[in-house]
Design a protein around this motif. Structure first.
Motif, PDB file in Angstrom:
ATOM      1  N   UNK A  40      32.464  26.807 -54.411  1.00 44.95           N
ATOM      2  CA  UNK A  40      33.239  25.680 -54.952  1.00 44.95           C
ATOM      3  C   UNK A  40      33.702  25.993 -56.376  1.00 44.95           C
ATOM      4  N   UNK A  41      32.811  26.556 -57.182  1.00 43.46           N
ATOM      5  CA  UNK A  41      33.174  26.913 -58.554  1.00 43.46           C
ATOM      6  C   UNK A  41      34.343  27.891 -58.567  1.00 43.46           C
ATOM      7  N   UNK A  42      34.328  28.824 -57.646  1.00 44.45           N
ATOM      8  CA  UNK A  42      35.404  29.818 -57.576  1.00 44.45           C
ATOM      9  C   UNK A  42      36.736  29.178 -57.216  1.00 44.45           C
ATOM     10  N   UNK A  43      36.687  28.182 -56.339  1.00 45.84           N
ATOM     11  CA  UNK A  43      37.926  27.491 -55.949  1.00 45.84           C
ATOM     12  C   UNK A  43      38.551  26.805 -57.164  1.00 45.84           C
ATOM     13  N   UNK A  44      37.721  26.124 -57.929  1.00 50.00           N
ATOM     14  CA  UNK A  44      38.234  25.431 -59.119  1.00 50.00           C
ATOM     15  C   UNK A  44      38.740  26.449 -60.149  1.00 50.00           C
ATOM     16  N   UNK A  45      38.011  27.537 -60.314  1.00 53.05           N
ATOM     17  CA  UNK A  45      38.431  28.568 -61.275  1.00 53.05           C
ATOM     18  C   UNK A  45      39.794  29.129 -60.910  1.00 53.05           C
ATOM     19  N   UNK A  46      40.025  29.305 -59.623  1.00 51.68           N
ATOM     20  CA  UNK A  46      41.333  29.812 -59.178  1.00 51.68           C
ATOM     21  C   UNK A  46      42.443  28.808 -59.459  1.00 51.68           C
ATOM     22  N   UNK A  47      42.158  27.524 -59.302  1.00 48.83           N
ATOM     23  CA  UNK A  47      43.159  26.501 -59.622  1.00 48.83           C
ATOM     24  C   UNK A  47      43.503  26.532 -61.109  1.00 48.83           C
ATOM     25  N   UNK A  48      42.501  26.831 -61.915  1.00 47.36           N
ATOM     26  CA  UNK A  48      42.725  26.902 -63.365  1.00 47.36           C
ATOM     27  C   UNK A  48      43.577  28.106 -63.732  1.00 47.36           C
ATOM     28  N   UNK A  49      43.212  29.257 -63.210  1.00 43.81           N
ATOM     29  CA  UNK A  49      43.906  30.486 -63.593  1.00 43.81           C
ATOM     30  C   UNK A  49      45.254  30.642 -62.885  1.00 43.81           C
ATOM     31  N   UNK A  50      45.336  30.212 -61.634  1.00 44.44           N
ATOM     32  CA  UNK A  50      46.564  30.425 -60.857  1.00 44.44           C
ATOM     33  C   UNK A  50      47.577  29.295 -61.026  1.00 44.44           C
ATOM     34  N   UNK A  51      47.072  28.072 -61.267  1.00 38.90           N
ATOM     35  CA  UNK A  51      47.988  26.928 -61.279  1.00 38.90           C
ATOM     36  C   UNK A  51      47.937  26.125 -62.577  1.00 38.90           C
ATOM     37  N   UNK A  52      47.098  26.560 -63.510  1.00 31.69           N
ATOM     38  CA  UNK A  52      47.134  26.009 -64.871  1.00 31.69           C
ATOM     39  C   UNK A  52      46.929  24.492 -64.907  1.00 31.69           C
ATOM     40  N   UNK A  53      46.000  23.998 -64.068  1.00 27.89           N
ATOM     41  CA  UNK A  53      45.765  22.551 -64.013  1.00 27.89           C
ATOM     42  C   UNK A  53      45.341  22.032 -65.393  1.00 27.89           C
ATOM     43  N   UNK A  54      45.646  20.767 -65.618  1.00 28.06           N
ATOM     44  CA  UNK A  54      45.403  20.197 -66.946  1.00 28.06           C
ATOM     45  C   UNK A  54      44.040  19.564 -67.125  1.00 28.06           C
ATOM     46  N   UNK A  55      43.370  19.209 -66.013  1.00 24.88           N
ATOM     47  CA  UNK A  55      42.099  18.522 -66.192  1.00 24.88           C
ATOM     48  C   UNK A  55      41.231  18.542 -64.964  1.00 24.88           C
ATOM     49  N   UNK A  56      39.988  18.098 -65.146  1.00 28.08           N
ATOM     50  CA  UNK A  56      38.985  18.050 -64.079  1.00 28.08           C
ATOM     51  C   UNK A  56      38.255  16.718 -64.165  1.00 28.08           C
ATOM     52  N   UNK A  57      38.048  16.116 -63.021  1.00 26.99           N
ATOM     53  CA  UNK A  57      37.173  14.962 -62.934  1.00 26.99           C
ATOM     54  C   UNK A  57      35.908  15.406 -62.219  1.00 26.99           C
ATOM     55  N   UNK A  58      34.789  15.321 -62.929  1.00 27.88           N
ATOM     56  CA  UNK A  58      33.511  15.749 -62.350  1.00 27.88           C
ATOM     57  C   UNK A  58      32.887  14.615 -61.544  1.00 27.88           C
ATOM     58  N   UNK A  59      32.318  14.980 -60.420  1.00 27.97           N
ATOM     59  CA  UNK A  59      31.619  14.019 -59.563  1.00 27.97           C
ATOM     60  C   UNK A  59      30.361  14.658 -58.996  1.00 27.97           C
ATOM     61  N   UNK A  60      29.248  14.018 -59.190  1.00 31.59           N
ATOM     62  CA  UNK A  60      27.958  14.375 -58.597  1.00 31.59           C
ATOM     63  C   UNK A  60      27.448  15.742 -59.035  1.00 31.59           C
ATOM     64  N   UNK A  61      26.141  15.805 -59.196  1.00 31.51           N
ATOM     65  CA  UNK A  61      25.500  17.048 -59.592  1.00 31.51           C
ATOM     66  C   UNK A  61      24.396  16.778 -60.585  1.00 31.51           C
ATOM     67  N   UNK A  62      24.230  17.671 -61.516  1.00 30.71           N
ATOM     68  CA  UNK A  62      23.234  17.473 -62.559  1.00 30.71           C
ATOM     69  C   UNK A  62      23.830  17.932 -63.887  1.00 30.71           C
TER      70      UNK A  62
END
Length: 971
Positions: A66-88
């Motif tokens: 999952x972390x890798x998927x988000x990282x790819x969105x950041x590097x490949x598509x330059x997304x502006x933000x993240x909303x975090x849900x669930x975890x620690x």
């Protein structure tokens, strides 16, 4: 389509001239902010600019893939933000740092933390739900919630909190808002929302009002379908828009547009508000003149995705006027679709720059121009601060609402006349509530598998507290009574005086067809431990009733209703910081107490500290004995308090007689007991007797004369079986001659006095005064002190001869006696002289737990007032708490011990001279300080198994703990 967007561009230029004067996204250094924004924007590619519009969902508990998927969105598509849900929190901070490192432009981080990070993260502190906060009248408390929520978010690297929920909940069956709303009254919702917003934004975290135009009257779940709001535009304008106007004028940073169908505002049938140009642009931007960021609701919800695939829904949302596209189905497709629209002229440069620059402005305002990674050291501790727990405690105190109180049953008074039962309903735990109730009165939990059996068992009680407990795991848990519970509830109320306390949202009361037979009804809102504790305290008047209903619940109960009452000056229980003490510093008490146990200075300890009427420390250490199978010390275990009996039993009765005018400090012994008229003690005054300044011998070992030549109980005085002549029970299977008690009194009367007046501690005054009190009332001391004090105080664990009332498992043994009774002294008084008085001495014999001792000490501290009742006059307490012979090097008050006059004495030397208390031979200690409003109780059985080695005293354990208590004062 081109025409629409040309109109849109013209509209943006027009409204910028007439919008509110303050842009909520502008920083204080606006010129520097503008340079930073322009620099970033001008150096971005088109794809990078469009990427800034997208905020994707991330989880910190779904692993590397999952972390890798988000990282790819950041590097490949330059997304502006993240909303975090669930975890620690630790994992979120870790991957947040990874994501920020990977992003060319710092990411705007959001969370849906409406009442604290615990909504999304484990191991973080939760504040009460909005419905609970809606019951609080003091909006400054709500602002403080916002501030501390903001501090949590900031510590975790979160810049936007999707709160407050400003939906005015007018539909009781609303499945998605409910507890998330502040209530149904538009003014209350607005003021609460504004306070929360100010608190968060004051802490540097941007607020987000949701769900525009208003989600409060829906009856379906927007996560599963597209709910409809079917009011006309006038109603929506006057109710749903009401809080938005106020918040926008006060600097609201962002708004989330709801996933709703609103026919009155959007003519296209079934068209989601999150995609609606009329709702977002014409109303929110133009009519309400909002300049902050506009977020869609999650674009992956059913209904939104139905309006096109391959990025159409993202384009539609942007065209409608949204700035941030939240949780899109497919980022790549969304970006491509918007880029295509830009390249074809559907979207103008001005329109794109308008949203992207707002996003960059927000990033600058939250400090992302100077981004620093999150420090994970102490992160969990920083998200679970004592000030957060303290605030939560205050919030529940102020929220819990009494909505019915027939004949002022609440707060419960006259405990001596109450027989109270607790009946638990619901499918969740109510043990904390029950235990807290037991701190105040003798409360029994009653249950049965069938209704008839339950009604039969309850017939012996005149007050029944019914607690309705449902899960507190999340705001959407079931809150309703079952049909069976309603039947049982009505039947209990028909037969008993009932206090109904619901630990769920108030809508549960809508299930009640009638409340006629309920004497009192309390809404405690949530089934958390703190809610259960505070509700019990409110029932007994330890805290006042302040709350108001945030919603109407039928049977004539409307939003805003609430019965208020003051507290009764009973001890309540809470966190040290509430009364200017440090939780961290008080932990040192644990170490000293545990050290005493580990070094076998005593098998066990009960330790209690109260300040300003609040018990802030109440812990148990060790076991009953040194046997490996011995019971651990518990709250409701009782100890032989030894000489504390003097101030817990004899002294209050004397104060009462003083108030009645029967005695005074100058009363002579011959006045009290005529048989002393011809004795050498006839002129001794009460003042001198109780100040240990009457030339009385310190101690007479009365039992010596009753032993035979082998130093065992002489058959002349003792029997193993009771009869009319041998009826004084001194231990198991050991009964003394009844007439020997008269011999004890005669020995005291005939004994010589010491040569001169000087301070000599003596038990003898309390033998004499016991005789006087019992003669005056023609009743025994144990019965008198129960009737006059213990029962009405709720000191239900305090008694003489505890073996009559309590299981041996709850009574702590005091000694293995090898000199008089030759058995383990367990349930019988340790002091031999008291044992020879059938366990009832004026100087010893009382058994109690720390909580009850604290009640009596608090009674003294409050100058004779406790639980709504005045027991004796303030001036009487002052008179007895006076050192009359200090000039003669005698520190004692009247009955009370006082601080040392020199270097050696009964205290740490750090208490005020107004303080008072007493110690006991078994290791007990109780002290009260009016100046600091502190009560300190230490109960132990240091005499077990042998009394001859007093390591506890030699090591100064009790006074060292007292010193640490004073060192923990922080105000």
């Amino acid at each position: 389509m081109r025409k629409i967007f040309c109109l849109l561009t013209s509209f943006l230029v027009f409204t910028s001239l007439f919008a509110q004067t303050s842009n909520p996204l502008l920083a204080t250094d606006v010129e520097m902010q503008q340079k930073w924004v322009d620099s970033l924007y001008n150096n971005m590619t088109l794809e990078e600019k469009v990427g800034q519009l997208f905020m994707v969902q991330a989880f910190s508990n779904q692993g590397l893939a999952h972390e890798n998927i988000i990282s790819q969105l950041i590097t490949n598509h330059h997304i502006g933000g993240i909303i975090f849900s669930k975890g620690d929190p630790i994992n979120q901070a870790r991957i947040n740092n990874i994501f920020q490192e990977a992003s060319k432009v710092p990411l705007l981080i959001g969370m849906d933390a409406e009442w604290g990070l615990s909504m999304r993260l484990d191991s973080t502190y939760a504040f009460p739900w909005n419905m609970t906060l809606g019951a609080i009248k003091d909006n400054e408390l709500i602002e403080q919630v916002g501030k501390q929520l903001g501090e949590h978010c900031k510590r975790l690297g979160v810049h936007f909190n999707f709160a407050p929920v400003v939906d005015i909940n007018t539909n009781p069956i609303n499945p998605i808002i409910g507890n998330r709303s502040f209530g149904e009254d538009r003014d209350n919702v607005t003021e609460k929302s504004l306070a929360l917003m100010k608190g968060m934004q004051g802490a540097g975290v941007l607020a987000n009002a949701k769900h525009f135009p208003g989600h409060g009257d829906t009856d379906t779940d927007s996560h599963k379908t597209l709910p409809s709001i079917n009011f006309d535009a006038k109603r929506i304008d006057s109710v749903e828009f009401y809080p938005y106007r106020k918040l926008i004028n006060e600097g609201l940073s962002s708004v989330m547009v709801a996933h709703l169908s609103v026919p009155a505002l959007e003519s296209r049938e079934g068209y989601p508000s999150s995609l609606s140009y009329p709702i977002i642009t014409e109303i929110l931007k133009q009519k309400l003149q909002f300049q902050g960021l506009i977020y869609t609701d999650a674009l992956n919800m059913k209904g939104a995705a139905n309006f096109g695939s391959d990025g159409e829904v993202d384009l539609a949302a942007f065209m409608a006027g949204n700035d941030v596209l939240l949780i899109p189905e497919d980022v790549a497709k969304g970006i491509n679709k918007i880029v295509e629209a830009y390249n074809s002229g559907i979207i103008s440069e001005e329109r794109l720059a308008h949203s992207v620059k707002k996003i960059l402005q927000a990033k600058y305002k939250v400090g992302l121009n100077n981004y620093k990674p999150i420090e994970t050291k102490h992160l969990v501790e920083d998200l679970n601060r004592i000030q957060d727990k303290t605030l939560s405690e205050v919030l529940f105190e102020d929220a819990i609402t009494v909505i019915k109180n027939k004949e002022e049953l609440l707060p419960i008074r006259k405990l001596e006349k109450k027989k109270i039962a607790y009946v638990k309903m619901g499918d969740d735990d109510g043990s904390t509530f029950f235990k807290e109730l037991q701190k105040y009165a003798k409360v029994h939990e009653v249950s049965d598998d069938n209704l008839d059996g339950l009604i039969s068992k309850l017939s012996g009680y005149n007050t029944v507290i019914v607690g309705f407990h449902r899960s507190n795991d999340n705001p959407w848990k079931d809150y309703k009574f079952s049909d069976k519970e309603l039947v049982w509830l009505y039947e209990i109320a028909r037969n008993n005086n009932v206090i109904l306390d619901v630990f769920v949202k108030p809508y549960a009361l809508l299930d009640l067809s009638t409340v006629t037979n309920f004497e009192s009804i309390i809404v405690s809102y949530q089934n958390s431990e703190v809610a259960q504790q505070k509700s019990a305290q409110l029932i007994f008047g330890a805290i006042p009733a302040k709350g108001m209903l945030p919603v109407s619940v039928g049977n004539g109960f409307h939003a805003g209703d609430g019965v208020a009452y003051a507290n009764l000056s009973r001890l309540n229980y809470g966190l040290p910081e509430r009364v200017g003490m440090s939780s961290e510093k008080l932990k040192k008490l644990d170490s000293v107490a545990q050290y005493a146990v580990d070094k076998k200075m005593t098998p066990g300890i009960q330790l209690l500290v109260a300040r300003k009427g609040k018990v802030i420390y109440n812990k148990n250490f060790g076991t009953h004995t040194y046997d490996k199978k011995s019971e651990p010390v518990a709250f409701d275990d009782i100890y032989d308090v030894a000489s504390l009996t003097k101030i817990l039993a004899t002294l209050p009765l004397l104060m009462e007689l003083e108030d009645k005018g029967e005695i005074n400090l100058d009363s002579k012994l011959s006045d009290l007991l005529p048989e002393y008229a011809n004795s050498n003690k006839k002129d001794i005054t009460l003042k001198k007797m109780l100040s240990h300044y009457a030339r009385l011998k310190p101690w007479i070992p009365f039992y010596y004369a009753t032993l035979d030549s082998t130093k065992h109980p002489d058959p002349k005085y003792y029997r193993k079986e009771p009869n009319k002549k041998f009826s004084v029970k001194v231990a198991n299977n050991l009964y003394m001659r009844k007439d020997y008690q008269d011999s004890i009194q005669k020995i005291i009367m005939d004994t010589d006095l010491l040569n001169k007046e000087s301070y000599r501690y003596s038990d003898l005054p309390y033998y004499i005064l016991k005789k006087y009190i019992e003669t005056y009332y023609d009743q025994t001391l144990d019965v008198l002190v129960q009737d006059h004090f213990y029962e009405s105080l709720g000191a239900n664990y305090t008694t003489y001869n505890p073996y009559v009332k309590f299981s041996g498992k709850k009574i702590v043994p005091t000694e293995v006696d090898d000199y008089y009774r030759y058995q383990e002294v367990h349930g019988y008084v340790h002091d031999m002289g008291a044992a020879m008085q059938d366990g009832v001495g004026g100087h010893a014999g009382v058994f109690s737990n720390a909580n009850d001792v604290a009640k009596i000490m608090q009674l003294f501290l409050q100058k004779g007032f406790y639980g709504g009742k005045r027991y004796f006059k303030p001036e009487t307490v002052d008179k007895y708490n006076t050192c009359y012979f200090c000039d003669e090097d005698n520190r004692r008050g009247i009955g009370f011990d006082k601080p040392q006059l020199g270097d050696v004495g009964p205290t740490c030397g750090c208490v005020s001279m107004a303080s008072f208390g007493h110690s006991g031979f078994t290791g007990t200690y109780a002290w009260a300080d009016p100046d600091e409003e502190i009560v300190y109780v230490f109960l132990a059985n240091r005499t077990y198994p042998k009394a001859d080695s007093n390591l506890l005293l030699k090591a100064n354990i009790r006074t060292d703990i007292q010193r640490l208590i004073y060192e923990a004062i922080i105000d």
